[in-house]
Design an enzyme around this catalytic site. Sequence first.
Site, PDB file in Angstrom:
ATOM      1  N   TYR A 171       0.831  -1.212   0.000  1.00 25.57           N
ATOM      2  CA  TYR A 171       0.000   0.000   0.000  1.00 25.57           C
ATOM      3  C   TYR A 171       0.864   1.261   0.000  1.00 25.57           C
ATOM      4  O   TYR A 171       0.589   2.215  -0.730  1.00 25.57           O
ATOM      5  CB  TYR A 171      -0.910  -0.038   1.226  1.00 25.57           C
ATOM      6  CG  TYR A 171      -1.841   1.128   1.388  1.00 25.57           C
ATOM      7  CD1 TYR A 171      -2.913   1.323   0.525  1.00 25.57           C
ATOM      8  CD2 TYR A 171      -1.674   2.026   2.441  1.00 25.57           C
ATOM      9  CE1 TYR A 171      -3.789   2.390   0.693  1.00 25.57           C
ATOM     10  CE2 TYR A 171      -2.545   3.091   2.625  1.00 25.57           C
ATOM     11  CZ  TYR A 171      -3.598   3.265   1.748  1.00 25.57           C
ATOM     12  OH  TYR A 171      -4.461   4.327   1.925  1.00 25.57           O
ATOM     13  N   LYS A 175       0.816   4.081  -2.932  1.00 26.93           N
ATOM     14  CA  LYS A 175       0.426   5.457  -2.651  1.00 26.93           C
ATOM     15  C   LYS A 175       1.577   6.439  -2.883  1.00 26.93           C
ATOM     16  O   LYS A 175       1.343   7.606  -3.221  1.00 26.93           O
ATOM     17  CB  LYS A 175      -0.095   5.560  -1.218  1.00 26.93           C
ATOM     18  CG  LYS A 175      -1.466   4.912  -1.027  1.00 26.93           C
ATOM     19  CD  LYS A 175      -2.501   5.458  -1.997  1.00 26.93           C
ATOM     20  CE  LYS A 175      -3.914   5.069  -1.622  1.00 26.93           C
ATOM     21  NZ  LYS A 175      -4.904   5.543  -2.632  1.00 26.93           N
TER      22      LYS A 175
END
Length: 301
Positions: A171, A175
């Site tokens: 993640y 991001k």
Amino acid sequence: MSGICEGRVVAVTGAGRGLGRAHALAFAAEGARVVVNDLGVGLDGTPDADSPAALVVAEIRAAGGEAVAHGGDIATTPGAASLVATALDAYGRLDTLVNNAGFLRDRMLVNLDEEEWDAVLRVHLKGHFLPLKHAAAHWRAEAKAGRLPVARIVNTSSGAGLLGAVGQGNYSAAKAGVLALTLVAAAELARYGVQVNAVAPAARTRMTERTFADRMAAPGAGFDAMAPENVSPLVVWLGSAAGSGVTGRVFEAEGGRITVMDGWRRGPTSDKAARWTPTEAGETAQALLKQTPTPEPVYGQ
């Protein structure tokens, strides 16, 4: 409805729940016609029994607004292309794209398998790139036809993308990639009338309810600092025509706080104008680090 987005058409991905739903409702409240995208999957990206996009559309219409649902997979070329096509077919235009869709598959790095890595990068990073690409192609065609748009893209990053987060290597990488994509898109698309910014929100959603479980609003407090609706006003403003000239920027948004993130900047430097030996390079690096502030800690460290 009237407001700062009156007359604009806005597509929001992952808009069936959480932040995306809050954004869709907020845009509609400011006069936008909204394309509500949601694939209808669970927290880990597996199919859900009932897609919530239609429920959000019904909420918007019940409040007097205009909206249509889109159930395509925006991490595929057909799904991303059909998102833009849905806006054009329903309303004849597209003015703003909010990339928001995502899910989590958290693991410590030594336990993170390839499928979990690929799945998260697919929805967060590829799921930003493909809608951005197809919306930008439409706006470029409009600009070349002499109809320079007042177009906006708002991407969704995270504190994990800015600082990293323990147990979220996939993640965090995705991001962080969204931030770099935002900077490149802002530079490339400015000539076509497109502004591109990113928001790193902190809010209580299905993805973060355990993270923020200890920050629930007190009964009767009147203000829930972790409500996703707190992030939406900034997203709506960035997606409107009002923020002219604001592009290539990253904002943190949480509760009543908005922060402009400064990004990577060159710090202390030393130039020998010749090749270093390894020992010299190490001594120089140590000297430069003594002149540099200590980095902020990784989330969960």
